[in-house]
Design a protein around this motif. Structure first.
Motif, mmCIF file in Angstrom:
data_model
loop_
_atom_site.group_PDB
_atom_site.id
_atom_site.type_symbol
_atom_site.label_atom_id
_atom_site.label_comp_id
_atom_site.label_asym_id
_atom_site.label_seq_id
_atom_site.Cartn_x
_atom_site.Cartn_y
_atom_site.Cartn_z
ATOM 1 N N ARG A 91 45.519 37.934 76.803
ATOM 2 C CA ARG A 91 44.520 37.775 77.868
ATOM 3 C C ARG A 91 45.178 37.805 79.242
ATOM 4 N NH1 ARG A 91 42.363 34.066 74.081
ATOM 5 N NH2 ARG A 91 43.278 32.275 75.159
ATOM 6 N N VAL A 92 46.310 37.113 79.370
ATOM 7 C CA VAL A 92 47.005 37.068 80.660
ATOM 8 C C VAL A 92 47.484 38.458 81.066
ATOM 9 C CG1 VAL A 92 49.059 36.196 81.835
ATOM 10 C CG2 VAL A 92 47.686 34.644 80.430
ATOM 11 N N PHE A 93 48.134 39.166 80.149
ATOM 12 C CA PHE A 93 48.675 40.484 80.464
ATOM 13 C C PHE A 93 47.553 41.511 80.662
ATOM 14 C CE2 PHE A 93 52.624 38.600 79.482
ATOM 15 C CZ PHE A 93 53.655 39.465 79.844
ATOM 16 N N ALA A 94 46.452 41.367 79.916
ATOM 17 C CA ALA A 94 45.337 42.301 80.065
ATOM 18 C C ALA A 94 44.719 42.207 81.455
ATOM 19 C CB ALA A 94 44.284 42.036 78.998
ATOM 20 N N CYS A 95 44.843 41.040 82.080
ATOM 21 C CA CYS A 95 44.337 40.853 83.445
ATOM 22 C C CYS A 95 45.344 41.290 84.501
ATOM 23 C CB CYS A 95 43.963 39.383 83.666
ATOM 24 S SG CYS A 95 42.564 38.823 82.682
ATOM 25 N N GLY A 96 46.489 41.804 84.064
ATOM 26 C CA GLY A 96 47.508 42.233 85.006
ATOM 27 C C GLY A 96 48.291 41.094 85.608
ATOM 28 N N THR B 224 65.113 40.210 75.035
ATOM 29 C CA THR B 224 65.107 39.310 76.182
ATOM 30 C C THR B 224 63.677 39.118 76.663
ATOM 31 O OG1 THR B 224 65.357 41.069 77.816
ATOM 32 C CG2 THR B 224 67.390 40.111 76.891
ATOM 33 N N ASN B 225 63.468 38.098 77.467
ATOM 34 C CA ASN B 225 62.132 37.863 78.013
ATOM 35 C C ASN B 225 61.665 39.044 78.856
ATOM 36 O OD1 ASN B 225 60.668 36.566 80.708
ATOM 37 N ND2 ASN B 225 59.832 35.827 78.774
ATOM 38 N N ALA B 226 62.581 39.654 79.587
ATOM 39 C CA ALA B 226 62.222 40.820 80.402
ATOM 40 C C ALA B 226 61.786 41.988 79.518
ATOM 41 C CB ALA B 226 63.407 41.237 81.273
ATOM 42 N N GLU B 227 62.479 42.191 78.390
ATOM 43 C CA GLU B 227 62.095 43.253 77.463
ATOM 44 C C GLU B 227 60.742 42.958 76.824
ATOM 45 O OE1 GLU B 227 65.944 45.110 75.374
ATOM 46 O OE2 GLU B 227 65.844 42.935 75.199
ATOM 47 N N LYS C 268 57.483 45.413 77.136
ATOM 48 C CA LYS C 268 56.887 46.032 75.955
ATOM 49 C C LYS C 268 55.446 45.578 75.735
ATOM 50 C CE LYS C 268 61.234 47.063 73.646
ATOM 51 N NZ LYS C 268 62.097 46.906 72.459
ATOM 52 N N LEU C 269 55.129 44.314 76.037
ATOM 53 C CA LEU C 269 53.747 43.862 75.907
ATOM 54 C C LEU C 269 52.871 44.532 76.959
ATOM 55 C CD1 LEU C 269 51.562 42.189 74.652
ATOM 56 C CD2 LEU C 269 52.335 40.201 75.963
ATOM 57 N N ALA C 270 53.366 44.632 78.179
ATOM 58 C CA ALA C 270 52.605 45.312 79.240
ATOM 59 C C ALA C 270 52.361 46.778 78.866
ATOM 60 C CB ALA C 270 53.358 45.210 80.562
ATOM 61 N N ALA C 271 53.367 47.432 78.300
ATOM 62 C CA ALA C 271 53.216 48.831 77.905
ATOM 63 C C ALA C 271 52.200 48.980 76.781
ATOM 64 C CB ALA C 271 54.573 49.397 77.477
ATOM 65 N N ALA C 272 52.228 48.050 75.818
ATOM 66 C CA ALA C 272 51.283 48.126 74.701
ATOM 67 C C ALA C 272 49.843 47.970 75.169
ATOM 68 C CB ALA C 272 51.616 47.051 73.668
ATOM 69 N N GLY D 46 56.609 48.122 67.583
ATOM 70 C CA GLY D 46 55.756 48.371 66.423
ATOM 71 C C GLY D 46 54.835 47.202 66.119
ATOM 72 N N ALA D 47 55.377 45.980 66.233
ATOM 73 C CA ALA D 47 54.559 44.800 65.969
ATOM 74 C C ALA D 47 53.418 44.693 66.966
ATOM 75 C CB ALA D 47 55.431 43.545 66.023
ATOM 76 N N LEU D 48 53.710 44.913 68.247
ATOM 77 C CA LEU D 48 52.675 44.827 69.265
ATOM 78 C C LEU D 48 51.631 45.922 69.096
ATOM 79 C CD1 LEU D 48 54.861 43.991 72.407
ATOM 80 C CD2 LEU D 48 53.396 42.429 71.100
ATOM 81 N N ALA D 49 52.082 47.125 68.710
ATOM 82 C CA ALA D 49 51.133 48.222 68.480
ATOM 83 C C ALA D 49 50.145 47.858 67.381
ATOM 84 C CB ALA D 49 51.902 49.490 68.122
ATOM 85 N N SER D 50 50.625 47.164 66.337
ATOM 86 C CA SER D 50 49.727 46.789 65.244
ATOM 87 C C SER D 50 48.740 45.704 65.661
ATOM 88 C CB SER D 50 50.550 46.311 64.044
ATOM 89 O OG SER D 50 51.054 44.991 64.258
ATOM 90 N N LEU D 51 49.121 44.922 66.670
ATOM 91 C CA LEU D 51 48.272 43.809 67.086
ATOM 92 C C LEU D 51 47.232 44.209 68.142
ATOM 93 C CD1 LEU D 51 50.943 40.972 67.337
ATOM 94 C CD2 LEU D 51 49.244 41.291 65.545
ATOM 95 N N VAL D 52 47.551 45.216 68.945
ATOM 96 C CA VAL D 52 46.619 45.603 70.002
ATOM 97 C C VAL D 52 45.811 46.845 69.650
ATOM 98 C CG1 VAL D 52 48.139 44.608 71.730
ATOM 99 C CG2 VAL D 52 48.256 47.057 71.276
#
Length: 298
Positions: A179-184, A230-233, A237-241, A292-298
């Motif tokens: 939710r947080v990342f989806a709101c930018g 890392t947290n930065a990675e 990756k979550l923002a990209a997904a 891959g994990a994030l792709a399966s979740l979003v």
């Protein structure tokens, strides 16, 4: 097998119950309330005044997952609840299991722990042979595991699952992060260089069930994917997904000011954990990479 689960109404417990049931095992769910567990073959109510006193029934395995949430301000009262709900509760639980008839007592006890056992390990990789780190969480995990290992005196095989961040659509940190990342509004925490060990919920419960049914597995079990980031990675990756920017940055000083000790140990520190036991056990990760994990979740 007949598998008992404390915390069966929770995120990991619910998924484990469903997997075990689908594999032909009988699931006994222990609950403090009347919450339904669809995959449970039997639901047993915990005594309100002594929730560690599990109603006796024949079990082949017991998975103990309950405990006070780590989220929130780590006041002295909060720290006390965290310690008592894990260390003291498990000590009482094992003592109570000693009062069961030998033929009913589980042959294997799986007790939750955390990757926080390793403290803030920096960029150094750690596995199940690595020593305890420093900090409140490391002490809690060590005490928790020691309490569980008291069950060995009762003839039980004991497994302590040192769990990283578990990712799933219906629980854990992921729904809030999404939710947080989806709101930018997503972004790195502090320097972003701290390591994060994570695992997809499907892999987590498959490893737990495989460990239960593998008689040669005992002791610590890292419940993490082979690719720590890392947290930065993780942020990138979550923002990209989600196809969203992640420009925000939470400064370390602000997190420390707002969240006290929790920030240092859970947000600004981390562990680069290797799931050595799961790999040796032959588990084939369905989601070995974060992308891959994030792709399966979003």
């Amino acid at each position: 097998m007949r598998i008992g689960i404390t915390g069966a109404t929770g995120f990991i417990g619910g998924h484990l119950a469903a997997l075990a049931h689908s594999r032909g095992h009988a699931v006994v769910a222990y609950s403090r309330g009347a919450h339904a567990v669809p995959a449970a073959d039997e639901l047993l109510q915990l005594p309100a005044k002594a929730p560690h006193a599990l109603p006796e029934t024949h079990l082949d395995a017991l998975v103990h997952l309950s405990g006070e949430s780590l989220m929130g301000l780590w006041t002295s009262e909060k720290r006390d609840r965290i310690w008592k709900s894990r260390v003291n509760f498990t000590e009482s639980l094992v003592t109570h299991l000693g009062t069961w008839k030998a033929e009913n007592r589980p042959k294997v006890l799986v007790c939750a722990s955390g990757a926080g056992f390793y403290g803030n390990s920096g960029a150094d990789a750690v596995d199940e042979t690595s020593p305890q780190g420093q900090g409140f969480l490391a002490d809690v995990c060590a005490g928790w595991e020691a309490a569980a290992h008291r069950a060995e005196a009762l003839g039980m095989r004991v497994i302590t699952s040192r769990t990283g961040m578990v990712l799933g659509r219906d629980g854990g940190a992921f729904p809030l992060l999404r939710r947080v990342f989806a709101c930018g509004l997503g972004g790195r925490l502090g320097s972003g260089r701290q390591w994060m060990s994570w695992i997809h919920i499907d892999d987590a419960v498959q490893i737990l069930l495989q460990a239960i049914t593998t008689e040669t597995v005992s002791g610590p079990l890292n419940l993490c994917a082979p690719e720590a980031v890392t947290n930065a990675e993780f942020t990138q990756k979550l923002a990209a997904a989600l196809h969203r920017p992640a420009f925000f940055h939470a400064p370390a000083f602000a997190l420390k000011l707002l969240l006290r000790g929790m920030a240092d140990e859970m947000l600004l520190g981390g562990q680069r954990v290797i799931p050595l036991v799961a790999i040796k056990m032959g588990h084939a990760f369905a989601h070995p990479t974060l992308s891959g994990a994030l792709a399966s979740l979003v």
